[in-house]
Design a protein around this motif. Sequence first.
Motif, mmCIF file in Angstrom:
data_model
loop_
_atom_site.group_PDB
_atom_site.id
_atom_site.type_symbol
_atom_site.label_atom_id
_atom_site.label_comp_id
_atom_site.label_asym_id
_atom_site.label_seq_id
_atom_site.Cartn_x
_atom_site.Cartn_y
_atom_site.Cartn_z
ATOM 1 N N MET A 150 0.839 -1.195 0.000
ATOM 2 C CA MET A 150 0.000 0.000 0.000
ATOM 3 C C MET A 150 0.880 1.253 0.000
ATOM 4 O O MET A 150 1.846 1.342 0.761
ATOM 5 C CB MET A 150 -0.897 0.024 1.227
ATOM 6 C CG MET A 150 -2.002 -1.020 1.229
ATOM 7 S SD MET A 150 -3.300 -0.596 0.048
ATOM 8 C CE MET A 150 -3.983 0.864 0.829
ATOM 9 N N PRO A 151 0.576 2.236 -0.835
ATOM 10 C CA PRO A 151 1.345 3.486 -0.815
ATOM 11 C C PRO A 151 1.189 4.192 0.526
ATOM 12 O O PRO A 151 0.182 4.049 1.228
ATOM 13 C CB PRO A 151 0.714 4.306 -1.949
ATOM 14 C CG PRO A 151 0.016 3.318 -2.810
ATOM 15 C CD PRO A 151 -0.440 2.230 -1.894
ATOM 16 N N LEU A 152 2.192 4.951 0.901
ATOM 17 C CA LEU A 152 2.140 5.777 2.100
ATOM 18 C C LEU A 152 1.224 6.962 1.808
ATOM 19 O O LEU A 152 1.452 7.718 0.860
ATOM 20 C CB LEU A 152 3.549 6.250 2.443
ATOM 21 C CG LEU A 152 3.821 6.788 3.842
ATOM 22 C CD1 LEU A 152 3.644 5.692 4.878
ATOM 23 C CD2 LEU A 152 5.236 7.356 3.905
ATOM 24 N N ARG A 153 0.206 7.134 2.631
ATOM 25 C CA ARG A 153 -0.809 8.160 2.382
ATOM 26 C C ARG A 153 -0.383 9.490 3.020
ATOM 27 O O ARG A 153 -0.150 9.557 4.216
ATOM 28 C CB ARG A 153 -2.155 7.707 2.934
ATOM 29 C CG ARG A 153 -2.661 6.415 2.295
ATOM 30 C CD ARG A 153 -3.848 5.845 3.057
ATOM 31 N NE ARG A 153 -3.462 5.465 4.418
ATOM 32 C CZ ARG A 153 -4.310 4.956 5.324
ATOM 33 N NH1 ARG A 153 -5.586 4.769 5.013
ATOM 34 N NH2 ARG A 153 -3.876 4.640 6.540
ATOM 35 N N ILE A 154 -0.305 10.527 2.185
ATOM 36 C CA ILE A 154 0.249 11.818 2.599
ATOM 37 C C ILE A 154 -0.826 12.898 2.626
ATOM 38 O O ILE A 154 -1.613 13.032 1.683
ATOM 39 C CB ILE A 154 1.359 12.275 1.627
ATOM 40 C CG1 ILE A 154 2.446 11.201 1.484
ATOM 41 C CG2 ILE A 154 1.944 13.616 2.072
ATOM 42 C CD1 ILE A 154 3.259 10.966 2.724
ATOM 43 N N ALA A 164 -5.008 8.779 6.627
ATOM 44 C CA ALA A 164 -3.664 9.105 6.141
ATOM 45 C C ALA A 164 -2.632 8.543 7.104
ATOM 46 O O ALA A 164 -2.948 8.127 8.231
ATOM 47 C CB ALA A 164 -3.500 10.611 5.996
ATOM 48 N N ASP A 165 -1.377 8.539 6.651
ATOM 49 C CA ASP A 165 -0.262 8.033 7.455
ATOM 50 C C ASP A 165 0.675 9.132 7.928
ATOM 51 O O ASP A 165 1.206 9.061 9.039
ATOM 52 C CB ASP A 165 0.545 7.020 6.626
ATOM 53 C CG ASP A 165 -0.297 5.875 6.124
ATOM 54 O OD1 ASP A 165 -0.896 5.177 6.960
ATOM 55 O OD2 ASP A 165 -0.377 5.693 4.889
ATOM 56 N N VAL A 166 0.904 10.135 7.074
ATOM 57 C CA VAL A 166 1.901 11.166 7.367
ATOM 58 C C VAL A 166 1.366 12.538 6.984
ATOM 59 O O VAL A 166 0.784 12.705 5.908
ATOM 60 C CB VAL A 166 3.221 10.908 6.588
ATOM 61 C CG1 VAL A 166 4.241 12.009 6.881
ATOM 62 C CG2 VAL A 166 3.806 9.540 6.932
ATOM 63 N N LEU A 167 1.591 13.507 7.875
ATOM 64 C CA LEU A 167 1.365 14.914 7.540
ATOM 65 C C LEU A 167 2.705 15.549 7.226
ATOM 66 O O LEU A 167 3.645 15.464 8.023
ATOM 67 C CB LEU A 167 0.718 15.662 8.703
ATOM 68 C CG LEU A 167 0.676 17.200 8.549
ATOM 69 C CD1 LEU A 167 -0.371 17.607 7.525
ATOM 70 C CD2 LEU A 167 0.439 17.897 9.880
ATOM 71 N N ILE A 168 2.807 16.183 6.064
ATOM 72 C CA ILE A 168 3.964 17.017 5.731
ATOM 73 C C ILE A 168 3.518 18.465 5.848
ATOM 74 O O ILE A 168 2.541 18.869 5.216
ATOM 75 C CB ILE A 168 4.474 16.743 4.307
ATOM 76 C CG1 ILE A 168 4.956 15.296 4.174
ATOM 77 C CG2 ILE A 168 5.598 17.710 3.942
ATOM 78 C CD1 ILE A 168 5.360 14.921 2.758
ATOM 79 N N ASP A 169 4.222 19.248 6.656
ATOM 80 C CA ASP A 169 3.817 20.639 6.893
ATOM 81 C C ASP A 169 4.843 21.620 6.353
ATOM 82 O O ASP A 169 5.989 21.661 6.806
ATOM 83 C CB ASP A 169 3.615 20.885 8.387
ATOM 84 C CG ASP A 169 2.961 22.233 8.657
ATOM 85 O OD1 ASP A 169 3.620 23.269 8.459
ATOM 86 O OD2 ASP A 169 1.780 22.256 9.057
ATOM 87 N N TYR A 170 4.413 22.413 5.385
ATOM 88 C CA TYR A 170 5.169 23.561 4.882
ATOM 89 C C TYR A 170 4.228 24.764 4.890
ATOM 90 O O TYR A 170 3.826 25.255 3.847
ATOM 91 C CB TYR A 170 5.694 23.304 3.473
ATOM 92 C CG TYR A 170 7.038 22.616 3.423
ATOM 93 C CD1 TYR A 170 8.221 23.335 3.566
ATOM 94 C CD2 TYR A 170 7.131 21.248 3.230
ATOM 95 C CE1 TYR A 170 9.459 22.710 3.519
ATOM 96 C CE2 TYR A 170 8.365 20.609 3.188
ATOM 97 C CZ TYR A 170 9.518 21.352 3.333
ATOM 98 O OH TYR A 170 10.751 20.724 3.294
ATOM 99 N N THR A 171 3.868 25.215 6.084
ATOM 100 C CA THR A 171 2.904 26.304 6.201
ATOM 101 C C THR A 171 3.588 27.572 6.715
ATOM 102 O O THR A 171 4.465 28.116 6.058
ATOM 103 C CB THR A 171 1.736 25.884 7.109
ATOM 104 O OG1 THR A 171 2.238 25.454 8.386
ATOM 105 C CG2 THR A 171 0.935 24.757 6.466
#
Length: 261
Positions: free
Chosen positions: A1-5, A60-67
């Motif tokens: 399964m792909p990593l859900r972002i 989801a699995d991961v939050l990427i934050d560029y805010t």
Amino acid sequence: MPLRIILAGATGWVGRALVPAIAAAPDLELVAAVSRATAGTEIDGAPVFATVEEALAVPADVLIDYTKPDVVKANATAALEAGLAVVVGTSGLDADDYAGLDAIARAKGVGLHAAGNFSITATLMKRFTLEAARYVADVEIIEYASAGKPDAPSGTGRELAEALAQVRRPATSRPVDTVVGLPQTRGGAIGTGAHEVRVHAVRMPSFSLAIESILGAPDERLTIRHDAGSSAAPYVAGTLLAARKVGGWTGVRRGLDMLLD
């Protein structure tokens, strides 16, 4: 399964570069994006929400934050509380902030990775500076960014200074509290006592981001410098590397260098 972002800041400078990179990666899937300006639309097939709290309704699995510095801590806290691993590329958080996030991450059994700079060459600059500081006592940091950058120092400068404060030798320069004139021109201090690191933040047009560590000894000086261009491309590979690895530990880890060993 792909990593859900979930990507927060998807229409920002780095976010716009991350979207096609995630789409091109067979092991990653963008399941939601966060952008107040485009909420209610879609980006690369993923729904766009106004807030991270709303986006967390999507599995989801991961939050990427560029805010932005004023919202990143709340975003990371919400994601950790929801059981997601987190990758923080936004600057503005200090060691105390990360200590608080570490406690939440450990309580929830998830990981958080943060880096002041996800560029490979900037990470090498940090590594070389830390090595040099073991042998040369006096070191200061000058970092440069655009006139509109809201935080000072930058995440890159703060991360480097915090790491230096842990390994540097006691300074031989005059203590700042004995300086006459305008002591604040000696820069801001990160760390404590003789091991503190002075950081000077320049904010002017024409800069994207540059940082230099200056190490001085009697009759010689070493300058280690990194300059970033106008593209966000250097930060993409490091960010996605962190997203792939952050599920492998519990608690906060900082610095791209710890992923490269």
